[in-house]
Motif scaffolding. Sequence first.
Motif, PDB file in Angstrom:
ATOM      1  N   ASP A  89       9.084 -13.878   8.782  1.00 31.95           N
ATOM      2  CA  ASP A  89      10.077 -14.100   7.733  1.00 31.95           C
ATOM      3  C   ASP A  89       9.554 -13.757   6.352  1.00 31.95           C
ATOM      4  N   HIS A  90       8.459 -13.018   6.250  1.00 28.62           N
ATOM      5  CA  HIS A  90       7.966 -12.677   4.916  1.00 28.62           C
ATOM      6  C   HIS A  90       8.970 -11.774   4.206  1.00 28.62           C
ATOM      7  N   PRO A  91       9.406 -12.126   2.965  1.00 24.62           N
ATOM      8  CA  PRO A  91      10.514 -11.435   2.324  1.00 24.62           C
ATOM      9  C   PRO A  91      10.137 -10.165   1.583  1.00 24.62           C
ATOM     10  N   ALA A  92       8.859  -9.950   1.297  1.00 22.63           N
ATOM     11  CA  ALA A  92       8.524  -8.837   0.401  1.00 22.63           C
ATOM     12  C   ALA A  92       7.129  -8.320   0.701  1.00 22.63           C
ATOM     13  N   TYR A  93       7.056  -7.233   1.422  1.00 27.30           N
ATOM     14  CA  TYR A  93       5.770  -6.623   1.695  1.00 27.30           C
ATOM     15  C   TYR A  93       5.852  -5.149   1.329  1.00 27.30           C
ATOM     16  N   PHE A  94       4.718  -4.579   0.912  1.00 25.02           N
ATOM     17  CA  PHE A  94       4.744  -3.151   0.643  1.00 25.02           C
ATOM     18  C   PHE A  94       4.197  -2.385   1.847  1.00 25.02           C
ATOM     19  N   PRO A  95       4.458  -1.090   1.928  1.00 22.36           N
ATOM     20  CA  PRO A  95       4.069  -0.314   3.108  1.00 22.36           C
ATOM     21  C   PRO A  95       2.555  -0.310   3.318  1.00 22.36           C
ATOM     22  N   ASP A  96       2.150  -0.288   4.571  1.00 20.89           N
ATOM     23  CA  ASP A  96       0.726  -0.195   4.890  1.00 20.89           C
ATOM     24  C   ASP A  96       0.097   1.019   4.214  1.00 20.89           C
ATOM     25  N   SER A  97       0.816   2.130   4.219  1.00 23.98           N
ATOM     26  CA  SER A  97       0.250   3.366   3.676  1.00 23.98           C
ATOM     27  C   SER A  97       0.029   3.290   2.176  1.00 23.98           C
ATOM     28  N   LEU A  98       0.843   2.503   1.463  1.00 21.05           N
ATOM     29  CA  LEU A  98       0.630   2.331   0.021  1.00 21.05           C
ATOM     30  C   LEU A  98      -0.706   1.640  -0.215  1.00 21.05           C
ATOM     31  N   ALA A  99      -0.934   0.533   0.487  1.00 22.72           N
ATOM     32  CA  ALA A  99      -2.211  -0.165   0.353  1.00 22.72           C
ATOM     33  C   ALA A  99      -3.362   0.735   0.781  1.00 22.72           C
ATOM     34  N   GLY A 100      -3.194   1.434   1.904  1.00 26.87           N
ATOM     35  CA  GLY A 100      -4.258   2.294   2.406  1.00 26.87           C
ATOM     36  C   GLY A 100      -4.608   3.421   1.457  1.00 26.87           C
ATOM     37  N   ASP A 101      -3.606   4.040   0.844  1.00 22.69           N
ATOM     38  CA  ASP A 101      -3.869   5.145  -0.086  1.00 22.69           C
ATOM     39  C   ASP A 101      -4.656   4.671  -1.301  1.00 22.69           C
ATOM     40  N   HIS A 102      -4.314   3.495  -1.824  1.00 30.90           N
ATOM     41  CA  HIS A 102      -5.056   2.986  -2.985  1.00 30.90           C
ATOM     42  C   HIS A 102      -6.469   2.548  -2.602  1.00 30.90           C
TER      43      HIS A 102
END
Length: 265
Positions: free
Chosen positions: A193-206
């Motif tokens: 039920d987590h309401p707000a997560y960013f894409p795995d690839s966004l975190a991975g790219d940074h």
Amino acid sequence: LELDKIHCGDNCDLLGQLPRECIDLVVTSPPYDDLRTYGGHSWDFFGVAWQLKRVLKPGGVIVWVVADATKDGSETGSSMEQALHFKRLGLNLHDTMIYKKAGGSPNIHHPRYVHCFEYMLVLSLGTPKTFNPVKRKKNKTAGAVEYPKPKTQRNGERKHYQVEKWIAPETSVDVNVWEYNVGTASGDSGMGDHPAYFPDSLAGDHIATWSNPGDLVLDPFSGSGTTAKAAKELGRRFLGFEINPEYCAIAERRIAQQVLELEAV
């Protein structure tokens, strides 16, 4: 604090348990304005900002993913206010990057264009010590050979380049607007039920850009554990802080699931 773990508790309290200058990279997306409900928990921006500056290594980077709500017909501008506060603390606003969301919802009730982005504020303590740029922009002139011509300077002298020829690479450094799909985590499941997560690839790219294998990556708003999961996949150590026990459980399941997948391989 134990590394490679999601710690459940108030992030200011947990940050206070870390020694100075121990973190290489922070990748996080804090709750902003009224756009995200966060289990009824509040947080102290000024306390978190001060603590992050304290624990960041010289040359370390903070990637702060935020956006603004619209209230009474005006955007709040809180993203820029936060960026300026980080600068007052002594950090550089190294780059104002954009997370562009593929698609977007029409603003049916507002006379403005469709909103489709969030800021990715890249803050650094001095010059970033690591930069492994993403290179996914294909060059139309890949393989072409160019011969730099001498450049005439203002004093009339001819400046000659050190290289006699230059071959255009297949790819070049990406621009600072990155586009990702909305509503998915690169095929990942188990968000609960987590309401707000960013894409795995966004975190991975940074993480790939601003750190090296073995570096310590922190997310003080760990949520569903996306940053921790990406850090582990890329061979970095990680710390996650999360005040909501339900979100901690989601993150722990995702990281445990990843370990099982690696063992199966």
